[in-house]
Design a protein around this motif. Sequence first.
Motif, PDB file in Angstrom:
ATOM      1  N   ALA A 171      73.450 -65.211 109.591  1.00  0.00           N
ATOM      2  CA  ALA A 171      71.810 -65.391 109.895  1.00  0.00           C
ATOM      3  C   ALA A 171      71.846 -67.219 109.990  1.00  0.00           C
ATOM      4  N   ILE A 172      72.882 -67.498 110.873  1.00  0.00           N
ATOM      5  CA  ILE A 172      72.763 -68.986 111.196  1.00  0.00           C
ATOM      6  C   ILE A 172      72.470 -68.964 112.662  1.00  0.00           C
ATOM      7  N   PRO A 173      71.533 -69.540 113.203  1.00  0.00           N
ATOM      8  CA  PRO A 173      70.418 -70.524 112.386  1.00  0.00           C
ATOM      9  C   PRO A 173      69.444 -69.446 111.513  1.00  0.00           C
ATOM     10  N   ALA A 174      68.958 -69.860 110.482  1.00  0.00           N
ATOM     11  CA  ALA A 174      67.841 -69.635 109.784  1.00  0.00           C
ATOM     12  C   ALA A 174      66.675 -69.562 110.447  1.00  0.00           C
ATOM     13  N   GLN A 175      66.036 -68.425 110.946  1.00  0.00           N
ATOM     14  CA  GLN A 175      64.769 -68.367 111.682  1.00  0.00           C
ATOM     15  C   GLN A 175      63.333 -68.186 110.789  1.00  0.00           C
ATOM     16  N   ARG A 176      62.682 -68.888 111.550  1.00  0.00           N
ATOM     17  CA  ARG A 176      61.190 -69.083 110.706  1.00  0.00           C
ATOM     18  C   ARG A 176      60.691 -67.520 110.537  1.00  0.00           C
ATOM     19  N   GLY A 177      60.839 -66.754 111.696  1.00  0.00           N
ATOM     20  CA  GLY A 177      60.010 -65.296 111.444  1.00  0.00           C
ATOM     21  C   GLY A 177      60.893 -64.562 110.373  1.00  0.00           C
ATOM     22  N   ALA A 178      62.365 -64.649 110.286  1.00  0.00           N
ATOM     23  CA  ALA A 178      63.013 -63.971 109.392  1.00  0.00           C
ATOM     24  C   ALA A 178      62.645 -64.103 108.087  1.00  0.00           C
ATOM     25  N   LEU A 179      62.438 -65.456 107.616  1.00  0.00           N
ATOM     26  CA  LEU A 179      61.815 -65.643 106.363  1.00  0.00           C
ATOM     27  C   LEU A 179      60.485 -65.307 106.370  1.00  0.00           C
ATOM     28  N   ASP A 180      59.692 -65.783 107.114  1.00  0.00           N
ATOM     29  CA  ASP A 180      58.043 -65.573 106.952  1.00  0.00           C
ATOM     30  C   ASP A 180      57.776 -64.085 106.619  1.00  0.00           C
ATOM     31  N   TYR A 181      58.471 -63.148 107.479  1.00  0.00           N
ATOM     32  CA  TYR A 181      58.265 -61.677 107.411  1.00  0.00           C
ATOM     33  C   TYR A 181      58.756 -61.191 105.991  1.00  0.00           C
ATOM     34  N   ARG A 182      59.565 -61.746 105.513  1.00  0.00           N
ATOM     35  CA  ARG A 182      60.215 -61.171 103.941  1.00  0.00           C
ATOM     36  C   ARG A 182      59.652 -61.945 103.099  1.00  0.00           C
ATOM     37  N   ARG A 183      58.777 -62.937 103.116  1.00  0.00           N
ATOM     38  CA  ARG A 183      58.276 -63.907 102.094  1.00  0.00           C
ATOM     39  C   ARG A 183      57.611 -63.051 100.914  1.00  0.00           C
ATOM     40  N   HIS A 184      57.156 -61.879 100.923  1.00  0.00           N
ATOM     41  CA  HIS A 184      56.481 -61.292 100.153  1.00  0.00           C
ATOM     42  C   HIS A 184      57.469 -59.957  99.273  1.00  0.00           C
ATOM     43  N   THR A 185      58.579 -60.413  99.419  1.00  0.00           N
ATOM     44  CA  THR A 185      59.837 -59.395  98.668  1.00  0.00           C
ATOM     45  C   THR A 185      59.969 -60.166  97.524  1.00  0.00           C
ATOM     46  N   ASP A 186      60.613 -59.428  96.389  1.00  0.00           N
ATOM     47  CA  ASP A 186      61.113 -60.146  95.115  1.00  0.00           C
ATOM     48  C   ASP A 186      62.231 -60.849  95.555  1.00  0.00           C
ATOM     49  N   LEU A 187      63.053 -60.582  96.257  1.00  0.00           N
ATOM     50  CA  LEU A 187      64.153 -61.255  96.235  1.00  0.00           C
ATOM     51  C   LEU A 187      64.982 -60.849  97.996  1.00  0.00           C
ATOM     52  N   LEU A 188      65.604 -62.245  98.400  1.00  0.00           N
ATOM     53  CA  LEU A 188      66.014 -62.394  99.712  1.00  0.00           C
ATOM     54  C   LEU A 188      67.576 -62.562  99.506  1.00  0.00           C
ATOM     55  N   VAL A 189      68.344 -61.325 100.030  1.00  0.00           N
ATOM     56  CA  VAL A 189      69.805 -61.664  99.944  1.00  0.00           C
ATOM     57  C   VAL A 189      70.506 -62.249 101.058  1.00  0.00           C
ATOM     58  N   LEU A 190      71.219 -63.282 100.615  1.00  0.00           N
ATOM     59  CA  LEU A 190      71.817 -63.918 101.644  1.00  0.00           C
ATOM     60  C   LEU A 190      73.387 -63.836 101.489  1.00  0.00           C
ATOM     61  N   HIS A 191      74.222 -64.316 102.753  1.00  0.00           N
ATOM     62  CA  HIS A 191      75.756 -64.042 102.361  1.00  0.00           C
ATOM     63  C   HIS A 191      76.504 -65.139 102.492  1.00  0.00           C
ATOM     64  N   SER A 192      76.037 -66.447 102.321  1.00  0.00           N
ATOM     65  CA  SER A 192      77.017 -67.431 102.336  1.00  0.00           C
ATOM     66  C   SER A 192      76.508 -68.785 101.874  1.00  0.00           C
ATOM     67  N   HIS A 193      76.881 -69.664 101.259  1.00  0.00           N
ATOM     68  CA  HIS A 193      76.513 -70.800 100.729  1.00  0.00           C
ATOM     69  C   HIS A 193      75.640 -71.705 101.899  1.00  0.00           C
ATOM     70  N   ARG A 194      76.280 -71.632 103.217  1.00  0.00           N
ATOM     71  CA  ARG A 194      75.449 -72.295 104.385  1.00  0.00           C
ATOM     72  C   ARG A 194      74.176 -71.762 104.490  1.00  0.00           C
ATOM     73  N   GLU A 195      74.085 -70.155 104.331  1.00  0.00           N
ATOM     74  CA  GLU A 195      72.938 -69.721 104.538  1.00  0.00           C
ATOM     75  C   GLU A 195      71.757 -69.875 103.633  1.00  0.00           C
ATOM     76  N   LEU A 196      72.251 -70.176 102.408  1.00  0.00           N
ATOM     77  CA  LEU A 196      71.515 -70.448 101.021  1.00  0.00           C
ATOM     78  C   LEU A 196      70.670 -71.622 101.515  1.00  0.00           C
ATOM     79  N   ARG A 197      71.584 -72.935 101.971  1.00  0.00           N
ATOM     80  CA  ARG A 197      71.162 -74.162 102.086  1.00  0.00           C
ATOM     81  C   ARG A 197      70.109 -74.057 103.382  1.00  0.00           C
ATOM     82  N   ALA A 198      70.428 -73.256 104.174  1.00  0.00           N
ATOM     83  CA  ALA A 198      69.516 -73.282 105.444  1.00  0.00           C
ATOM     84  C   ALA A 198      68.140 -72.747 105.171  1.00  0.00           C
TER      85      ALA A 198
END
Length: 462
Positions: A117-144
Motif C-alpha cells: 500500500a505504498i503510496p498511501a492513498q487519500r481515498g484508501a484512508l478516507d473510506y476506511r476512517r470509520h472502522t475500529d482498526l486499519l491493518v497495515l503490513h509494514s513499518h513503512r506503511e504505518l509511517r505513510a
Amino acid sequence: MTDAAGIRVVAIADADSFVKWSAALLGAVPGLRPHLLLVRTPLTVSAAQERTALAGTALGPEDVTRVSFAEAAGWLAGQRPDVVVLAGRGPFVRLMGRMIDALEHRPVTVSGLPGMAIPAQRGALDYRRHTDLLVLHSHRELRAFEELGRRIGVQVPTALATLPFARRRQRLLRPERVRAEAVVGGGSGVAVAERPGPGAPVRPPATDIVFAAQALVPATRAERAEIAATLVRAAEAEPGRRVVVKLRSRPGESETHLEREPYHDLLPHRRPPNLVYSYDPMATALETAAGLVTVSSTAAIEATALGVPVIALDSFGVSKSLLNTVFVGSGLLGGRSEVVSGRFRHPHPDWLRDNYFHPEAESTWWERVERLVALRRSGALPPRRVPAAKGGSMHEAWHRASVLGGEDRTVQGAMALAVGAPMTRALAAVRGRRTPSDGGTWADSTTDYTLEPNPFHDSLRR
C-alpha cells in the motif's frame, strides 16, 4: 463459524484480491475458524476465482456463504459476530459499514488493504476512517498512513500484521548476510540475500519465468505491448524454459481493478509454445519459478517469501503512478533486457525489515483486535459510525448503486446513477486540477503518500 478464545469473526468481501487477503490473514490466527461472507457486486469472485483465492488458507467451501446485499444484514444479525473484517475497495467498505451501523449487536470492524500500500492513498484512508482498526503490513506503511492521516485530519487506529504472503520467508530470515548468486537460464547476476538456516525447506528445481500481470500498471496500451513483446523474446531466447503469464481472471470474470488492455489481446495468437497462461494460485505458479517479473505486484513479496528471485520492471520509470516506488533501495528494479537474459535478483537485507519482512513478534494486530472486542463487550468502545451522506437519500442511493451495480434494482438507485454519473465526472475533473502546495502529489517521489485523487479512473461499475 467457530471461534478462538470465544471470538467469532466474519470477513465480508467481494473481489478476488480481498478474498485472498482476508482468508489468508484470518486463517493464520491460531485456533480461529472464520467465516467468509461474499456479497454480490460486479466484482464478486466466480467459483473458480474463489477456489484459487482460498487455496493454501484454512478456509474451505463450507466456510463461505454468498448473499445479496439485501440479505447481508439479516445474516449478520443471526450470526452475531464479534468482529467483521471489511475486505473490499473503499466504497464497498463504506457501504457495508453503514449496514453494520444498523445492527443491534454491533461487531468490531477491521479493514485493510490486500497487498503493498505504498503510496498511501487519500481515498484508501478516507473510506476506511470509520472502522475500529486499519491493518497495515509494514513499518513503512504505518509511517505513510500516519503522515497521510495527519495531513488530511483523519485519525484511524492502525496495527501491524505480517502480509500473509510474506509469512513463509519470515521464518527463514537470519541475521547472517551472504553474497548469493541469482542464476536463471543462461544469464547470471549477483545480489545480496540472506541464506536460509538449517532445516529450511528446499524448493525443487525450477526453470519458469513467471510474469505477474496487473490491471492498473502500466496504464497505456503501448507500454503493456512492450511487456508482451519482452515476454515473447524471453520465450524465444530459451525454448527449454516456460514463460508463464499469471492472470487473475478468465474472460468474462471480474477482478479487483478494471483491466482495459488485457494481455490476452496483446500477446500474439501464434506465440512460442513455451509462452503459456496460468490461472493457478500464485503460490502454485511460484513452485516451478526460477524468477518472477512484475511492475509492482505484491507477488514480488510472495516470491521473496519463497526465495524466488525477482525483477521489478523499471523500464517505464519509477514513480507513484506505477506503484513501484516501494522497490527503491530493494535491489529488485531491473529492465526488460534483464528479463530476457534471466538476470533476476534477491532483495537487499536492509530493505526487508522495513518492507514487509519484519519479525513476526512485531505483528500485533490480532492482540489489538482482542482488546477492542473486550472493550466493545464492556461498553467502553464507542462505535465509529459512518455519517449520513451530505446529499441525503439520493446521495445514499448513489453510493449504494455505485457499489452494487446491477445488483441494486431500486428505482432510486437507477435515478441516482443517471444524475450522479456526469456530476461525478465533472467533480473528478475539478479535483484533478488541484495540486497540493507542499508535496503529496502523485508526481512527488519524495513522499510515500498522496493527497491527490486516484489517477487510474478505475470505476467499480463494469
